[in-house]
Scaffold this motif. Structure first.
Motif, short mmCIF file in Angstrom:
data_model
loop_
_atom_site.label_atom_id
_atom_site.label_comp_id
_atom_site.label_asym_id
_atom_site.label_seq_id
_atom_site.Cartn_x
_atom_site.Cartn_y
_atom_site.Cartn_z
N GLY A 13 29.37 -23.49 -15.91
CA GLY A 13 30.67 -24.36 -15.87
C GLY A 13 31.43 -24.62 -17.40
N SER A 14 30.01 -25.00 -18.42
CA SER A 14 30.73 -24.83 -19.79
C SER A 14 30.78 -23.65 -20.60
CB SER A 14 29.67 -26.08 -20.39
OG SER A 14 28.46 -25.49 -20.21
N GLY A 15 30.54 -22.49 -20.06
CA GLY A 15 30.16 -21.34 -20.83
C GLY A 15 31.51 -20.60 -20.98
N THR A 16 31.51 -19.49 -21.83
CA THR A 16 32.43 -18.67 -22.32
C THR A 16 31.99 -17.22 -22.01
OG1 THR A 16 33.41 -20.19 -23.78
CG2 THR A 16 33.98 -17.87 -24.02
N ASP A 68 22.32 -19.07 -26.12
CA ASP A 68 23.54 -19.08 -26.67
C ASP A 68 24.23 -17.94 -26.27
OD1 ASP A 68 22.61 -21.53 -27.76
OD2 ASP A 68 22.02 -20.69 -29.49
N THR A 69 23.84 -16.82 -26.14
CA THR A 69 24.72 -15.47 -26.09
C THR A 69 23.89 -14.70 -25.14
OG1 THR A 69 25.56 -15.56 -28.14
CG2 THR A 69 25.79 -13.65 -27.19
N VAL A 70 24.80 -14.23 -24.02
CA VAL A 70 24.00 -13.20 -22.94
C VAL A 70 24.98 -11.99 -23.10
CG1 VAL A 70 23.62 -12.56 -20.77
CG2 VAL A 70 23.29 -14.91 -21.41
N ALA A 120 31.49 -8.78 -31.00
CA ALA A 120 30.12 -9.28 -32.02
C ALA A 120 30.60 -9.88 -33.32
CB ALA A 120 29.40 -7.86 -32.44
N GLU A 121 31.73 -9.49 -33.85
CA GLU A 121 32.35 -10.12 -34.97
C GLU A 121 32.82 -11.57 -34.59
OE1 GLU A 121 35.15 -7.29 -36.49
OE2 GLU A 121 33.42 -5.97 -37.39
N SER A 122 33.40 -11.53 -33.51
CA SER A 122 33.81 -12.81 -33.13
C SER A 122 32.67 -13.89 -32.72
CB SER A 122 34.59 -12.72 -31.67
OG SER A 122 35.05 -14.00 -31.39
N ILE A 123 31.70 -13.52 -32.36
CA ILE A 123 30.33 -14.19 -32.12
C ILE A 123 29.94 -14.84 -33.30
CG2 ILE A 123 28.15 -14.23 -31.17
CD1 ILE A 123 29.14 -12.69 -28.79
#
Length: 73
Positions: free
Chosen positions: A30-33, A11-13, A57-60
């Motif tokens: 392609g679908s990542g942020t 989910d997060t890297v 981190a706060e945004s995630i």
């Protein structure tokens, strides 16, 4: 360190590296942020990189809380 590549679902890297700005687009599916912060964007003072890391981190965390609330609603 061996130079081999491996795909791992996540989910997060978070990538930590040396103080060199880089093009990280090859790591984004392609679908990542991607959020590029700190020295990965441009070398700068540690306090700036730390502030950007905290904001990311706060945004995630906020996005995950909003998603959880929407699913539970």
């Amino acid at each position: 360190m061996s130079g081999t590549a491996e795909s791992v679902p996540a989910d997060t890297v978070i990538v930590v590296g040396e103080r060199i700005a880089r093009d990280w687009s090859a790591l984004v599916p392609g679908s990542g942020t991607v959020r590029v912060i700190g020295d990965a964007l441009v070398p700068r003072k540690a306090s700036h990189a730390i502030a950007e890391g905290r904001a990311a981190a706060e945004s995630i965390a906020g996005a995950r809380l909003r998603t959880a609330a929407a699913v539970g609603a």
